[in-house]
Scaffold this motif. Sequence first.
Motif, PDB file in Angstrom:
ATOM      1  N   GLU A  87       0.866  -1.189   0.000  1.00 51.73           N
ATOM      2  CA  GLU A  87       0.000   0.000   0.000  1.00 51.73           C
ATOM      3  C   GLU A  87       0.895   1.229   0.000  1.00 51.73           C
ATOM      4  O   GLU A  87       1.782   1.353   0.841  1.00 51.73           O
ATOM      5  N   ASP A  88       0.678   2.129  -0.951  1.00 48.75           N
ATOM      6  CA  ASP A  88       1.548   3.310  -1.024  1.00 48.75           C
ATOM      7  C   ASP A  88       1.046   4.482  -0.187  1.00 48.75           C
ATOM      8  O   ASP A  88       1.777   5.434   0.040  1.00 48.75           O
ATOM      9  N   GLU A  89      -0.220   4.413   0.281  1.00 46.10           N
ATOM     10  CA  GLU A  89      -0.685   5.491   1.153  1.00 46.10           C
ATOM     11  C   GLU A  89      -0.197   5.217   2.565  1.00 46.10           C
ATOM     12  O   GLU A  89      -0.637   4.259   3.218  1.00 46.10           O
ATOM     13  N   ASP A 128      -3.160  -3.021  -2.179  1.00 50.91           N
ATOM     14  CA  ASP A 128      -3.792  -1.845  -2.771  1.00 50.91           C
ATOM     15  C   ASP A 128      -3.702  -1.987  -4.294  1.00 50.91           C
ATOM     16  O   ASP A 128      -2.687  -2.433  -4.821  1.00 50.91           O
ATOM     17  N   GLY A 179      -4.079   0.555  -6.546  1.00 52.93           N
ATOM     18  CA  GLY A 179      -3.461   1.721  -7.182  1.00 52.93           C
ATOM     19  C   GLY A 179      -2.074   1.998  -6.646  1.00 52.93           C
ATOM     20  O   GLY A 179      -1.885   2.807  -5.742  1.00 52.93           O
TER      21      GLY A 179
HETATM   22 CA    CA Z   1      -2.724   3.738  -3.728  1.00 48.76          CA
END
Ligand code: CA
Length: 243
Positions: free
Chosen positions: A11-13, A55, A57
């Motif tokens: 997850e990049d967030e 995730d 995205g």
């Molecule tokens: Ca994302």
Amino acid sequence: MTLKPTVIVIEDEKNIAEFIAASLSAHGYKVLTAASGQKGLSLITSGLPDIILLDLGLPDIDGIEIIHQVRKWNQLPIIVISARTQEQEKVLALDSGADDYITKPFGTPELLARIRTAMRHSQHSGSNVLSALEPMYLSDGLKIDFLRRLVTLKGEEVHLTQIEYKLVSLLAKHSGRVLTYDYIINHIWGPYADNNNNQILRVNMAHIRRKLEANPGEPHYIFTEIGVGYRMKENQQEMDGKE
Ligand code: CA
């Protein structure tokens, strides 16, 4: 003392990754996080996870592509983390081999329930259904006895048509997981089903709700996942002794 199950979170967030890591660590999981798809794939190889939270995205690789990559070589449970508006992506993720999805924003109890369900199903040797030793679904007064094909609600027999019973038992055998419309239609009506069956499915689900739900508008047992499919409340019997 059992070994902690390992969860890989891709997850990049940062906020979401940290929230998940904190929630799961507090509940006895070992958590490894990756902020990119590339790092996630190498963590999956090195970290020997029991489950993956993914995730869709990501900055470098599409989450769907990661599902394809992982499914080439193993059947680890994968739960997709998705935004509310990504209905088509959810369906695509499930069709690509993800086990389930969870929609942002979500709380810790929902996250834990999804993980429990996905891991339990994977322990059933990939069959994704209740084992022969658990020939029954039981939750909040709704009981489905698969051997006797008997459905009771708070002790009273519920009279279902053959097709209604097939639908209810299919959902119950995968309780806690979302089943896509296509999956259900294929399973019940076979590969030659057409658009007509969408309508038939909806009508039957409405009938089932009238028979099972005290308030069909606010279902308690079978939930609609808008644009995706249906999810039946988790089998409580399965949860006993797992907490
Ligand atoms: Ca994302």
